[in-house]
Scaffold this motif. Structure first.
Motif, PDB file in Angstrom:
ATOM      1  N   ALA A 174       2.383 -27.509  23.870  1.00 47.20           N
ATOM      2  CA  ALA A 174       3.359 -28.589  23.732  1.00 47.20           C
ATOM      3  C   ALA A 174       3.468 -29.429  25.008  1.00 47.20           C
ATOM      4  CB  ALA A 174       4.726 -28.013  23.371  1.00 47.20           C
ATOM      5  N   GLY A 175       2.742 -29.044  26.064  1.00 46.88           N
ATOM      6  CA  GLY A 175       2.764 -29.808  27.300  1.00 46.88           C
ATOM      7  C   GLY A 175       3.969 -29.547  28.178  1.00 46.88           C
ATOM      8  N   ALA A 176       4.602 -28.392  28.050  1.00 46.84           N
ATOM      9  CA  ALA A 176       5.811 -28.094  28.819  1.00 46.84           C
ATOM     10  C   ALA A 176       5.581 -28.174  30.320  1.00 46.84           C
ATOM     11  CB  ALA A 176       6.347 -26.716  28.444  1.00 46.84           C
ATOM     12  N   ILE A 177       4.384 -27.792  30.783  1.00 51.41           N
ATOM     13  CA  ILE A 177       4.097 -27.875  32.218  1.00 51.41           C
ATOM     14  C   ILE A 177       3.027 -28.927  32.512  1.00 51.41           C
ATOM     15  CG2 ILE A 177       4.798 -25.474  32.620  1.00 51.41           C
ATOM     16  CD1 ILE A 177       1.800 -24.781  32.886  1.00 51.41           C
ATOM     17  N   GLY A 178       2.800 -29.821  31.569  1.00 52.90           N
ATOM     18  CA  GLY A 178       1.836 -30.895  31.767  1.00 52.90           C
ATOM     19  C   GLY A 178       0.405 -30.432  31.576  1.00 52.90           C
ATOM     20  N   ASP A 179      -0.511 -31.111  32.234  1.00 53.10           N
ATOM     21  CA  ASP A 179      -1.931 -30.773  32.132  1.00 53.10           C
ATOM     22  C   ASP A 179      -2.244 -29.572  33.014  1.00 53.10           C
ATOM     23  OD1 ASP A 179      -2.392 -32.955  30.434  1.00 53.10           O
ATOM     24  OD2 ASP A 179      -2.709 -34.309  32.138  1.00 53.10           O
ATOM     25  N   VAL A 180      -2.832 -28.560  32.432  1.00 59.75           N
ATOM     26  CA  VAL A 180      -3.149 -27.330  33.163  1.00 59.75           C
ATOM     27  C   VAL A 180      -4.521 -27.463  33.817  1.00 59.75           C
ATOM     28  CG1 VAL A 180      -3.587 -24.849  32.951  1.00 59.75           C
ATOM     29  CG2 VAL A 180      -1.728 -25.922  31.637  1.00 59.75           C
ATOM     30  N   SER A 181      -4.560 -27.190  35.121  1.00 62.70           N
ATOM     31  CA  SER A 181      -5.817 -27.276  35.864  1.00 62.70           C
ATOM     32  C   SER A 181      -6.317 -25.911  36.325  1.00 62.70           C
ATOM     33  CB  SER A 181      -5.650 -28.173  37.083  1.00 62.70           C
ATOM     34  OG  SER A 181      -4.603 -27.688  37.930  1.00 62.70           O
ATOM     35  N   GLU A 182      -5.400 -24.964  36.523  1.00 67.59           N
ATOM     36  CA  GLU A 182      -5.771 -23.640  36.984  1.00 67.59           C
ATOM     37  C   GLU A 182      -4.964 -22.566  36.268  1.00 67.59           C
ATOM     38  OE1 GLU A 182      -7.273 -23.016  41.342  1.00 67.59           O
ATOM     39  OE2 GLU A 182      -5.387 -24.128  41.432  1.00 67.59           O
ATOM     40  N   VAL A 183      -5.620 -21.427  36.047  1.00 68.10           N
ATOM     41  CA  VAL A 183      -4.948 -20.260  35.487  1.00 68.10           C
ATOM     42  C   VAL A 183      -5.381 -19.037  36.283  1.00 68.10           C
ATOM     43  CG1 VAL A 183      -4.497 -18.869  33.435  1.00 68.10           C
ATOM     44  CG2 VAL A 183      -5.044 -21.300  33.186  1.00 68.10           C
ATOM     45  N   TYR A 184      -4.415 -18.214  36.641  1.00 72.31           N
ATOM     46  CA  TYR A 184      -4.685 -16.958  37.329  1.00 72.31           C
ATOM     47  C   TYR A 184      -4.242 -15.814  36.425  1.00 72.31           C
ATOM     48  CZ  TYR A 184      -5.469 -19.689  41.546  1.00 72.31           C
ATOM     49  OH  TYR A 184      -5.972 -20.583  42.457  1.00 72.31           O
ATOM     50  N   SER A 185      -5.180 -14.942  36.096  1.00 65.90           N
ATOM     51  CA  SER A 185      -4.867 -13.757  35.288  1.00 65.90           C
ATOM     52  C   SER A 185      -5.322 -12.521  36.047  1.00 65.90           C
ATOM     53  CB  SER A 185      -5.567 -13.825  33.930  1.00 65.90           C
ATOM     54  OG  SER A 185      -5.055 -14.876  33.132  1.00 65.90           O
ATOM     55  N   TRP A 186      -4.626 -11.402  35.842  1.00 63.49           N
ATOM     56  CA  TRP A 186      -4.944 -10.228  36.643  1.00 63.49           C
ATOM     57  C   TRP A 186      -4.526  -8.935  35.957  1.00 63.49           C
ATOM     58  CZ3 TRP A 186      -0.978 -13.629  37.518  1.00 63.49           C
ATOM     59  CH2 TRP A 186       0.330 -13.113  37.508  1.00 63.49           C
ATOM     60  N   VAL A 187      -5.114  -7.841  36.436  1.00 67.99           N
ATOM     61  CA  VAL A 187      -4.691  -6.493  36.088  1.00 67.99           C
ATOM     62  C   VAL A 187      -4.562  -5.727  37.396  1.00 67.99           C
ATOM     63  CG1 VAL A 187      -7.037  -5.573  35.779  1.00 67.99           C
ATOM     64  CG2 VAL A 187      -5.115  -4.476  34.621  1.00 67.99           C
ATOM     65  N   GLY A 188      -3.524  -4.907  37.515  1.00 61.73           N
ATOM     66  CA  GLY A 188      -3.303  -4.149  38.735  1.00 61.73           C
ATOM     67  C   GLY A 188      -4.070  -2.845  38.749  1.00 61.73           C
ATOM     68  N   GLY A 189      -3.721  -1.983  39.683  1.00 57.71           N
ATOM     69  CA  GLY A 189      -4.357  -0.680  39.769  1.00 57.71           C
ATOM     70  C   GLY A 189      -5.665  -0.716  40.535  1.00 57.71           C
ATOM     71  N   SER A 190      -6.227   0.470  40.717  1.00 56.90           N
ATOM     72  CA  SER A 190      -7.480   0.578  41.480  1.00 56.90           C
ATOM     73  C   SER A 190      -8.416   1.598  40.843  1.00 56.90           C
ATOM     74  CB  SER A 190      -7.172   0.976  42.932  1.00 56.90           C
ATOM     75  OG  SER A 190      -6.450   2.205  42.978  1.00 56.90           O
ATOM     76  N   HIS A 294      -9.167 -17.929  36.775  1.00 54.42           N
ATOM     77  CA  HIS A 294      -9.401 -16.865  37.740  1.00 54.42           C
ATOM     78  C   HIS A 294      -9.006 -15.523  37.123  1.00 54.42           C
ATOM     79  CE1 HIS A 294      -9.570 -19.838  41.136  1.00 54.42           C
ATOM     80  NE2 HIS A 294      -8.795 -20.506  40.303  1.00 54.42           N
ATOM     81  N   TRP A 295      -9.854 -14.509  37.350  1.00 54.53           N
ATOM     82  CA  TRP A 295      -9.540 -13.156  36.902  1.00 54.53           C
ATOM     83  C   TRP A 295      -9.631 -12.208  38.088  1.00 54.53           C
ATOM     84  CZ3 TRP A 295      -7.511  -9.952  33.515  1.00 54.53           C
ATOM     85  CH2 TRP A 295      -7.852  -8.590  33.595  1.00 54.53           C
ATOM     86  N   ASP A 296      -8.577 -11.431  38.323  1.00 54.53           N
ATOM     87  CA  ASP A 296      -8.557 -10.478  39.420  1.00 54.53           C
ATOM     88  C   ASP A 296      -8.230  -9.086  38.918  1.00 54.53           C
ATOM     89  OD1 ASP A 296      -8.431 -11.813  42.411  1.00 54.53           O
ATOM     90  OD2 ASP A 296      -7.691 -13.197  40.875  1.00 54.53           O
ATOM     91  N   HIS A 297      -9.030  -8.118  39.357  1.00 55.71           N
ATOM     92  CA  HIS A 297      -8.647  -6.709  39.256  1.00 55.71           C
ATOM     93  C   HIS A 297      -8.230  -6.336  40.658  1.00 55.71           C
ATOM     94  CE1 HIS A 297     -10.174  -2.265  39.111  1.00 55.71           C
ATOM     95  NE2 HIS A 297      -8.856  -2.341  39.086  1.00 55.71           N
ATOM     96  N   ALA A 298      -6.930  -6.294  40.915  1.00 56.60           N
ATOM     97  CA  ALA A 298      -6.411  -6.091  42.266  1.00 56.60           C
ATOM     98  C   ALA A 298      -5.049  -5.431  42.197  1.00 56.60           C
ATOM     99  CB  ALA A 298      -6.309  -7.423  43.003  1.00 56.60           C
ATOM    100  N   SER A 299      -4.824  -4.455  43.049  1.00 59.73           N
ATOM    101  CA  SER A 299      -3.577  -3.698  43.002  1.00 59.73           C
ATOM    102  C   SER A 299      -2.354  -4.571  43.233  1.00 59.73           C
ATOM    103  CB  SER A 299      -3.614  -2.570  44.034  1.00 59.73           C
ATOM    104  OG  SER A 299      -3.863  -3.076  45.337  1.00 59.73           O
ATOM    105  N   ALA A 300      -2.479  -5.621  44.056  1.00 60.84           N
ATOM    106  CA  ALA A 300      -1.343  -6.492  44.360  1.00 60.84           C
ATOM    107  C   ALA A 300      -1.407  -7.824  43.618  1.00 60.84           C
ATOM    108  CB  ALA A 300      -1.268  -6.741  45.865  1.00 60.84           C
ATOM    109  N   GLY A 301      -2.327  -7.950  42.679  1.00 59.20           N
ATOM    110  CA  GLY A 301      -2.468  -9.214  41.970  1.00 59.20           C
ATOM    111  C   GLY A 301      -3.215 -10.235  42.807  1.00 59.20           C
ATOM    112  N   PRO A 302      -3.418 -11.444  42.296  1.00 56.80           N
ATOM    113  CA  PRO A 302      -4.162 -12.468  43.040  1.00 56.80           C
ATOM    114  C   PRO A 302      -3.395 -12.964  44.257  1.00 56.80           C
ATOM    115  CG  PRO A 302      -3.210 -13.398  41.052  1.00 56.80           C
ATOM    116  CD  PRO A 302      -2.970 -11.925  40.979  1.00 56.80           C
ATOM    117  N   ALA A 303      -4.141 -13.393  45.274  1.00 54.83           N
ATOM    118  CA  ALA A 303      -3.529 -13.915  46.500  1.00 54.83           C
ATOM    119  C   ALA A 303      -2.663 -15.136  46.223  1.00 54.83           C
ATOM    120  CB  ALA A 303      -4.619 -14.259  47.509  1.00 54.83           C
ATOM    121  N   LYS A 304      -2.946 -15.844  45.146  1.00 50.40           N
ATOM    122  CA  LYS A 304      -2.197 -17.063  44.802  1.00 50.40           C
ATOM    123  C   LYS A 304      -0.707 -16.769  44.638  1.00 50.40           C
ATOM    124  CE  LYS A 304      -2.482 -21.500  43.866  1.00 50.40           C
ATOM    125  NZ  LYS A 304      -3.056 -22.470  44.837  1.00 50.40           N
TER     126      LYS A 304
END
Length: 430
Positions: A174-190, A294-304
């Motif tokens: 619906a465009g609630a945040i306008g045009d999307v240019s970046e997405v960061y997705s992640w899973v925690g753990g090690s 962006h996809w991160d497998h990182a215990s603390a999530g993405p640096a972003k």
């Protein structure tokens, strides 16, 4: 059970308003027209996750249960003693092919492909656990076979049916945040990098180790591989990326209408030839939508998250748009900055409430509309997840032509795009 399936989806719309957190009411879905007709279903792999999948389809007629580990499968065998029991799915098809309407595959990743293709080649509808297969090539073959045979399919992304997922998708579309240019997705753990076994015990009498290996190259039995540790060995599994990627990347894929990335980059710790890593990062560029995923497998999530001062606890995806951000997960979401969206009025829900993830597939098998994670949608999603692993293992980046299944710019990636099979398990291209 091979009736054509209409593609029309109907919905009753309601209006909701909200502030930062929300889960709006669901929209009612149209009732199935064949609700009382039972399918004859065979389940391959019934221990662990497979037991949950058996439970998900037990409203139908379970005619066959198949598992190479008789002890791990024992409880399910006992619960459904009306079904015929098998260790080898090939013998199951030889005996019961004419009785079976649909098949559920819940084996380890390296053995998704062969029984799934055998089922669809025979015109059987298919429910397959994520990440669909063990390599990008296998996923594409399964997707093509499903279309060729016109069978009803569903990938095991069960969270696709959650209300919060629906609301997140609606907000983006619906465009609630306008045009999307970046997405960061992640899973925690090690999780990853298990210890390499030094001694090898005798194979348990209840396990058919040769059948468990299936198309994989021979190696001695050890409990670090079977029954569960296989996930963190490249010969059998796809790591935490394969474990969670289809669930989590389902959110941006659905919301943004993604299909094939045009460029894939991977990075992380030194690559181990045998074992999946404890962390890794990938970046997929989708030229058609102008989006970097962006996809991160990182215990603390993405640096972003740290860079933006965002607490990502309980979340797994951050959309960055021209008018704001959406931080979301499976069960809650926030529009950011919160003060900007304090009086925001949500769009009308347009995504129907799922009748149940398994019921979607059962209804599709009976001639209803396609399930929401039909392979036409979930095939490209699974391919993208596995492309991330390939980029990491290739130690860099490559350009990707999705329609032709071709990588360029990094020859090191080629071995990681298609599984290698031992003699006797070769499969011709669809």
């Amino acid at each position: 059970m091979q009736a054509a399936r209409p593609t029309r989806r109907t919905a009753l719309k309601t209006s909701v308003a909200f502030g930062g957190y929300l889960i709006a009411p669901e929209v009612s879905a149209a009732e199935s027209t064949s609700a009382n007709e039972q399918l004859n279903i065979a389940c391959i792999g019934i221990g662990g996750r497979g037991a949950a999948n058996v439970n998900g389809v037990k409203s139908q007629n379970l005619v066959a249960l198949c598992d190479v580990d008789q002890q791990r499968a024992g409880k399910v065998f006992e619960q459904h003693n009306q079904a015929e029991k098998f260790a080898d799915y090939r013998k199951m098809f030889d005996k019961l092919e004419k009785q079976i309407d649909a098949v559920v595959v819940s084996t380890p990743d390296h053995t998704h492909f062969h029984p799934s293709m055998a089922a669809m080649e025979r015109g059987k509808h298919l429910y397959c656990e994520k990440p669909m297969a063990h390599s990008v090539w296998e996923v594409r073959q399964m997707t093509k076979m499903a279309v060729k045979q016109d069978v009803a399919t569903q990938l095991g992304c069960q969270r696709h049916a959650l209300a919060n997922m629906h609301r997140s998708v609606e907000l983006i579309q619906a465009g609630a945040i306008g045009d999307v240019s970046e997405v960061y997705s992640w899973v925690g753990g090690s999780r990853g990098m298990p210890s390499i076994p030094k001694t090898f015990p005798k194979v348990p009498e209840t396990v058919d180790w040769d059948l468990w290996l299936g198309p994989a190259m021979p190696r001695p039995y050890d409990s670090t591989y079977c029954p569960y540790g296989w996930r963190f060995w490249w010969d059998f599994g796809t790591g935490e990326t394969g474990n969670w990627g289809c669930h989590i990347l389902d959110i941006p894929f659905w919301a943004l209408g993604l299909k094939y990335p045009s460029r894939v980059e991977g990075s992380g710790p030194e690559v181990d030839d045998q074992r999946t890593p404890k962390q890794m990062a990938t970046k997929m560029h989708f030229a058609e939508q102008g989006v970097d995923l962006h996809w991160d497998h990182a215990s603390a999530g993405p640096a972003k998250l740290k860079e933006l001062g965002i607490d990502g606890k309980g979340m797994n995806t951050l959309f960055i748009g021209s008018k704001g951000m959406l931080l979301t997960g499976f069960n809650k979401l926030r529009l950011l900055p919160e003060e900007k969206f304090a009086d925001f009025k949500a769009p009308q829900p347009t995504i129907p409430k799922s009748p149940g993830f398994y019921k979607e597939w059962i209804t599709a098998c009976k001639g209803g509309e396609p399930a929401t994670c039909d392979f036409r949608y979930s095939g490209p999603l699974a391919e993208t997840v596995l492309l991330g692993n390939a980029a990491y293992r290739a130690g860099g980046s490559f350009d990707w032509d999705g329609p032709s299944l071709t990588a360029s710019g990094n020859d090191a990636v080629q071995p990681f795009l298609k599984s290698e099979y031992r003699k006797g398990w070769e499969v011709a291209e669809v």
